[in-house]
Design an enzyme around this catalytic site. Structure first.
Site, short mmCIF file in Angstrom:
data_model
loop_
_atom_site.label_atom_id
_atom_site.label_comp_id
_atom_site.label_asym_id
_atom_site.label_seq_id
_atom_site.Cartn_x
_atom_site.Cartn_y
_atom_site.Cartn_z
CB CYS A 181 -0.91 -0.01 1.23
SG CYS A 181 -2.16 1.31 1.21
CB CYS B 244 -3.57 -0.60 8.14
SG CYS B 244 -3.65 -1.85 6.81
CB CYS C 275 -4.36 3.75 7.48
SG CYS C 275 -4.90 4.54 5.95
#
Length: 361
Positions: free
Chosen positions: A83, A90, A87
């Site tokens: 990714c 996550c 975040c």
């Protein structure tokens, strides 16, 4: 009557001992023959009855086994863990960079279809990152055209999506969900849902308009955490008008965003059940809101990882099954820990084909 005639008469009336013996033996043989015949007839009937009972028992056992087999109606295939966002909460992190070859992925998708799959959701990681979305597009097209699945969907952060992707693959996609936790850029940056100077919010609105233009149902996913729990997103959600707004309570998964081996430390993002409920109450007027608490979320998803292994989250971590490519769907799914009742309770089965949504494009 002469003496000679009298002797002949007496001779005819007196039966010899030998004749009596032969008569007895013959009678006994007849009795034994009759009894043996009846016993054999009873034995054959008993055998047939026994076989019938065994057959019925086996049939009922097989029927019970079939009833206990989970049907993979809706599957979430996290085919990549890579990714471009970071975040903090996550729960499916970049622990590997592995991605199956396309033909192997297609073989697994076909096995799932044969086992009863109706909906496939592609996720990551960021699914548009690998081969700039072309790998994903080919799987989307295969599922819709070759497998004729009623629903094909994607969850993405939206940062890598180009309009050319919609032009090439939009016809084959039913739903595109974009993750957005806040309409404040600073909050998104604090959470980690950003990349450089790109505006996550501006991109969200752009993708929403593309979905409208290319006839793809638009959806929003939000993770409610300690940094956005007090926000009110009502105005923006109503303006974007998604078909569904999935609102998740921040969830801890050992080995992913919690624990010594985790790549994220999500403890600071966690909110209480009461805080989550207060957020839901604040947004109760939003008709498309679909809430998912930790209880509803944990075991109600069939999650397939990058090796096509089902992930069991019952113990607060992700324990993988063997790959469906090696043992088939039936054996692998028995280790998924999937709670079908909770799947239905949280609204996992809904109108998920854009052909049935009757949307105004």
């Amino acid at each position: 009557m002469t003496t000679s005639d009298l002797k002949m008469l007496l001779s005819s009336l007196i039966v010899s001992p030998r004749f009596i013996l032969e008569l007895c033996i013959s009678t006994i043989n007849c009795i034994f023959s009759s009894v043996f015949s009846k016993v054999c007839s009873w034995s054959k009937g008993a055998c047939r009855a026994t076989k019938s009972l065994v057959s019925d028992a086996n049939s009922q056992s097989e029927q019970r086994t079939d009833e206990n087999v989970t049907t993979p109606t809706s599957v979430n295939y996290h085919f990549t863990r890579k990714c471009n966002y970071k975040c903090g909460f996550c729960f499916h992190t970049a622990k590997t960079s592995f991605v199956l070859p396309l033909e192997e992925a297609k073989r697994g998708l076909k096995l799932l279809k044969e086992a009863g799959m109706e909906k496939i959701n592609f996720s990551g990681g960021e699914p548009f990152l690998h081969e700039k979305g072309d790998f994903l597009g080919k799987m989307v097209q295969y599922c819709k055209i070759d497998l004729q699945l009623p629903s094909v969907s994607i969850v993405s952060n939206g940062s890598m999506i180009k309009e050319t992707w919609f032009q090439k693959y939009g016809d084959f996609l039913d739903i595109l969900a974009i993750s957005c936790d806040s309409f404040d850029e600073e909050t998104n940056q604090t959470i980690g849902r950003s990349q450089g100077r790109k505006s996550h919010i501006e991109n969200l609105y752009k993708i929403c308009s593309w979905c409208q233009q290319y006839k793809v149902a638009f959806k929003i996913n939000s993770v409610i955490n300690s940094f956005n729990v007090h926000e009110d997103l009502t105005e923006q959600i109503n303006q974007l008008n998604p078909v569904r707004w999935k609102v998740f309570q921040c969830l801890l998964i050992d080995g992913e965003n919690a624990g010594e081996t985790a790549l994220r430390e999500a403890e600071k993002f966690v909110i209480s059940d009461l805080q989550f409920q207060e957020f839901l109450d604040r947004h109760s007027a939003v008709s498309c809101l679909v809430p998912e608490s930790n209880e509803k979320m944990r075991n109600s998803y069939l999650i397939l990882d990058e090796y096509m292994r089902f992930l069991d989250c019952r113990e607060g971590r992700k324990d993988p099954s063997r790959s469906i490519l090696d043992v088939g769907v039936k054996d692998a799914i028995s280790f998924s820990g999937f709670d079908e009742k909770m799947f239905l309770k949280r609204g996992g089965k809904y109108v998920w084909s854009k052909a049935d949504m009757k949307l105004e494009w």
